[in-house]
Design an enzyme around this catalytic site. Structure first.
Site, mmCIF file in Angstrom:
data_model
loop_
_atom_site.group_PDB
_atom_site.id
_atom_site.type_symbol
_atom_site.label_atom_id
_atom_site.label_comp_id
_atom_site.label_asym_id
_atom_site.label_seq_id
_atom_site.Cartn_x
_atom_site.Cartn_y
_atom_site.Cartn_z
ATOM 1 N N TYR A 23 0.833 -1.201 0.000
ATOM 2 C CA TYR A 23 0.000 0.000 0.000
ATOM 3 C C TYR A 23 0.873 1.259 0.000
ATOM 4 O O TYR A 23 0.622 2.206 -0.759
ATOM 5 C CB TYR A 23 -0.925 -0.030 1.229
ATOM 6 C CG TYR A 23 -1.616 1.273 1.509
ATOM 7 C CD1 TYR A 23 -2.642 1.743 0.692
ATOM 8 C CD2 TYR A 23 -1.251 2.052 2.614
ATOM 9 C CE1 TYR A 23 -3.275 2.951 0.952
ATOM 10 C CE2 TYR A 23 -1.885 3.252 2.883
ATOM 11 C CZ TYR A 23 -2.885 3.694 2.054
ATOM 12 O OH TYR A 23 -3.505 4.894 2.313
ATOM 13 N N GLU A 45 -10.981 5.260 6.287
ATOM 14 C CA GLU A 45 -10.343 5.973 7.396
ATOM 15 C C GLU A 45 -11.294 6.095 8.585
ATOM 16 O O GLU A 45 -10.877 5.961 9.740
ATOM 17 C CB GLU A 45 -9.875 7.362 6.946
ATOM 18 C CG GLU A 45 -8.725 7.352 5.938
ATOM 19 C CD GLU A 45 -7.403 6.866 6.533
ATOM 20 O OE1 GLU A 45 -7.318 6.673 7.754
ATOM 21 O OE2 GLU A 45 -6.452 6.696 5.752
ATOM 22 N N TRP A 53 -4.327 0.338 10.854
ATOM 23 C CA TRP A 53 -4.547 0.462 9.414
ATOM 24 C C TRP A 53 -4.363 -0.888 8.729
ATOM 25 O O TRP A 53 -5.034 -1.189 7.748
ATOM 26 C CB TRP A 53 -3.608 1.509 8.823
ATOM 27 C CG TRP A 53 -3.836 1.750 7.367
ATOM 28 C CD1 TRP A 53 -2.974 1.527 6.351
ATOM 29 C CD2 TRP A 53 -5.036 2.260 6.757
ATOM 30 N NE1 TRP A 53 -3.553 1.862 5.138
ATOM 31 C CE2 TRP A 53 -4.820 2.324 5.363
ATOM 32 C CE3 TRP A 53 -6.270 2.670 7.266
ATOM 33 C CZ2 TRP A 53 -5.776 2.767 4.477
ATOM 34 C CZ3 TRP A 53 -7.238 3.115 6.374
ATOM 35 C CH2 TRP A 53 -6.986 3.161 4.987
#
Length: 201
Positions: A23, A45, A53
């Protein structure tokens, strides 16, 4: 972890897992102007609040499937049956409030498109249409929130977006490239600088 030769010194947070490294190397910090992509990160988010995350990235494919690849019109039409379907899937973060908020956020983004031409145009005005490039040497220098992320959080909350405090707002800004917080020793730093110089709204 073996690092690809093209990224010899990635940002430290990306070293936690291969998923995060991929990512980092392909998306994080790249300026995004597509409303569908921006909506995806609004959802992800907000879903991440209180979690890592990496957990969100692990569940991202399930989100893409349920959210019809984050198609705004389709998500805006979701009803209670869609929320129940998603709550039953352990592949998602099963938080009713966050799921319901994501549907209302789709409707809000559509309203903002109608008012401003695109959500991107409204969003990028916060940085005058160009990314803010950090000059950080170490990740511990990177802030968790800023006055600008506080302003963005307040503006989105005013529009009706939930689960989007200043810290989440800043993570969103980092993700979609409003700010480039790759450390200066990371090869992705200059790549994002160059991409930011080419964006058109």
């Amino acid at each position: 972890m073996h690092l690809p030769d093209s990224v010899s010194q990635p940002c430290g947070w990306a070293m936690h897992s291969p998923l995060e490294l991929h990512y980092h190397d392909t998306e994080w910090g790249m300026p995004q102007t597509d409303d569908q992509v921006l909506f995806e990160f609004l959802v992800l988010e907000a879903a991440q609040a209180g979690l890592s995350w990496n957990t969100v990235l692990q569940k991202r494919d399930a989100y893409k499937a349920h959210y019809r690849n984050f198609d705004l019109q389709q998500v805006a039409a979701f009803d209670e049956s869609d929320i129940s379907r998603m709550l039953a899937d352990p592949g998602l973060i099963r938080h009713r409030g966050k799921l319901e908020s994501s549907v209302s956020t789709a409707r809000i983004v559509l309203e903002m498109q109608a008012k401003h031409g695109s959500f991107a145009k409204w969003l990028w005005q916060f940085v005058d249409g160009r990314p803010l490039n950090g000059n950080w040497e170490r990740m511990k220098e990177v802030p968790a929130e800023t006055e600008l992320s506080n302003q963005l959080s307040k503006a989105l909350k005013k529009e009706g977006v939930k689960f989007f405090g200043p810290t989440i707002a800043y993570a969103f800004m980092q993700a979609v490239g409003l700010v480039n917080d790759h450390v200066v020793t990371c090869p992705r730093h200059q790549i994002c600088v160059d991409a930011g110089a080419r964006i058109a709204l």
